[in-house]
Design a protein around this motif. Structure first.
Motif, PDB file in Angstrom:
ATOM      1  N   THR A  65       0.847  -1.200   0.000  1.00  0.00           N
ATOM      2  CA  THR A  65       0.000   0.000   0.000  1.00  0.00           C
ATOM      3  C   THR A  65       0.881   1.248   0.000  1.00  0.00           C
ATOM      4  O   THR A  65       2.050   1.195   0.394  1.00  0.00           O
ATOM      5  N   LYS A  66       0.295   2.369  -0.390  1.00  0.00           N
ATOM      6  CA  LYS A  66       1.016   3.647  -0.331  1.00  0.00           C
ATOM      7  C   LYS A  66       1.329   4.016   1.121  1.00  0.00           C
ATOM      8  O   LYS A  66       2.360   4.630   1.399  1.00  0.00           O
ATOM      9  N   GLU A  67       0.456   3.634   2.035  1.00  0.00           N
ATOM     10  CA  GLU A  67       0.686   3.910   3.451  1.00  0.00           C
ATOM     11  C   GLU A  67       1.921   3.160   3.945  1.00  0.00           C
ATOM     12  O   GLU A  67       2.734   3.705   4.707  1.00  0.00           O
ATOM     13  N   ASN A  68       2.083   1.910   3.509  1.00  0.00           N
ATOM     14  CA  ASN A  68       3.265   1.147   3.910  1.00  0.00           C
ATOM     15  C   ASN A  68       4.540   1.758   3.331  1.00  0.00           C
ATOM     16  O   ASN A  68       5.572   1.804   4.005  1.00  0.00           O
ATOM     17  N   LYS A  69       4.460   2.235   2.109  1.00  0.00           N
ATOM     18  CA  LYS A  69       5.618   2.895   1.500  1.00  0.00           C
ATOM     19  C   LYS A  69       5.986   4.124   2.331  1.00  0.00           C
ATOM     20  O   LYS A  69       7.170   4.360   2.614  1.00  0.00           O
ATOM     21  N   LYS A  70       4.996   4.900   2.734  1.00  0.00           N
ATOM     22  CA  LYS A  70       5.258   6.093   3.545  1.00  0.00           C
ATOM     23  C   LYS A  70       5.874   5.710   4.887  1.00  0.00           C
ATOM     24  O   LYS A  70       6.814   6.363   5.357  1.00  0.00           O
ATOM     25  N   LYS A  71       5.376   4.635   5.515  1.00  0.00           N
ATOM     26  CA  LYS A  71       5.949   4.163   6.778  1.00  0.00           C
ATOM     27  C   LYS A  71       7.439   3.872   6.595  1.00  0.00           C
ATOM     28  O   LYS A  71       8.253   4.244   7.435  1.00  0.00           O
ATOM     29  N   PHE A  72       7.761   3.193   5.505  1.00  0.00           N
ATOM     30  CA  PHE A  72       9.147   2.851   5.246  1.00  0.00           C
ATOM     31  C   PHE A  72       9.993   4.112   5.037  1.00  0.00           C
ATOM     32  O   PHE A  72      11.060   4.258   5.633  1.00  0.00           O
ATOM     33  N   ILE A  73       9.517   5.017   4.198  1.00  0.00           N
ATOM     34  CA  ILE A  73      10.268   6.240   3.904  1.00  0.00           C
ATOM     35  C   ILE A  73      10.506   7.050   5.174  1.00  0.00           C
ATOM     36  O   ILE A  73      11.580   7.615   5.370  1.00  0.00           O
ATOM     37  N   ASP A  74       9.509   7.085   6.058  1.00  0.00           N
ATOM     38  CA  ASP A  74       9.619   7.844   7.300  1.00  0.00           C
ATOM     39  C   ASP A  74      10.612   7.225   8.292  1.00  0.00           C
ATOM     40  O   ASP A  74      11.150   7.929   9.142  1.00  0.00           O
ATOM     41  N   ASN A  75      10.845   5.903   8.198  1.00  0.00           N
ATOM     42  CA  ASN A  75      11.710   5.235   9.175  1.00  0.00           C
ATOM     43  C   ASN A  75      12.340   3.974   8.580  1.00  0.00           C
ATOM     44  O   ASN A  75      12.052   2.865   9.030  1.00  0.00           O
ATOM     45  N   PRO A  76      13.195   4.108   7.571  1.00  0.00           N
ATOM     46  CA  PRO A  76      13.765   2.923   6.916  1.00  0.00           C
ATOM     47  C   PRO A  76      14.576   2.030   7.851  1.00  0.00           C
ATOM     48  O   PRO A  76      14.555   0.801   7.697  1.00  0.00           O
TER      49      PRO A  76
END
Length: 146
Positions: A65-76
């Motif tokens: 999901t786009k939300e999961n991508k954002k989670k990753f980008i925010d805290n890789p």
């Protein structure tokens, strides 16, 4: 019997040894067999979608999901697997081995992967003493990366 299982383990590890870059990702290859790294922290790994991708340190990651991508980008750092995604048990023994990306554990807030082959299950071996194995793997991985 203990010596035989130890020898079998070493044989299986040596047969499974691969270059780290072969399975993590290079260029346009999809890293981690296409699994969404954030989904492991929800308890069930799911495949990502190629349309929801992100380049991170030379790896092509895909997300469900786009939300999961954002989670990753925010805290890789939270989501990138320990030991570069290699089998944690193999790292203990000085090898970089491609794991089965469905065989995982979250330990000390880090994602660990394990391999399973023939009569060997890396997670079963790891669970015999997870704290000690993590200390060994941490030290061994530093030397393997050099």
């Amino acid at each position: 019997m203990k010596n035989i299982s130890g020898v079998l383990f070493l044989i299986l590890i040596s047969l499974g040894h691969q270059s780290f870059a072969q399975f993590v990702s290079e260029g346009e290859d999809i890293a981690f067999d296409g699994y969404d790294l954030t989904s492991y922290f929800e308890g069930v790994p799911v495949q990502g979608h190629k349309l929801i991708s992100y380049q991170y340190q030379g790896m092509n990651l895909i997300f469900n999901t786009k939300e999961n991508k954002k989670k990753f980008i925010d805290n890789p750092d939270k989501y990138i697997p320990a030991y570069g995604g290699c089998c944690a048990t193999a790292v203990v023994h000085g090898s970089l081995v491609k794991p089965d990306f469905k065989l995982f554990k979250i330990q000390d807030e880090k994602l660990l992967f394990f391999e399973v082959k023939a009569f060997f299950n890396g997670q079963t071996q790891w669970e015999k003493d997870p704290g000690y194995h993590k200390l060994l793997a941490d030290a061994q991985f530093k030397s393997l990366k050099e």
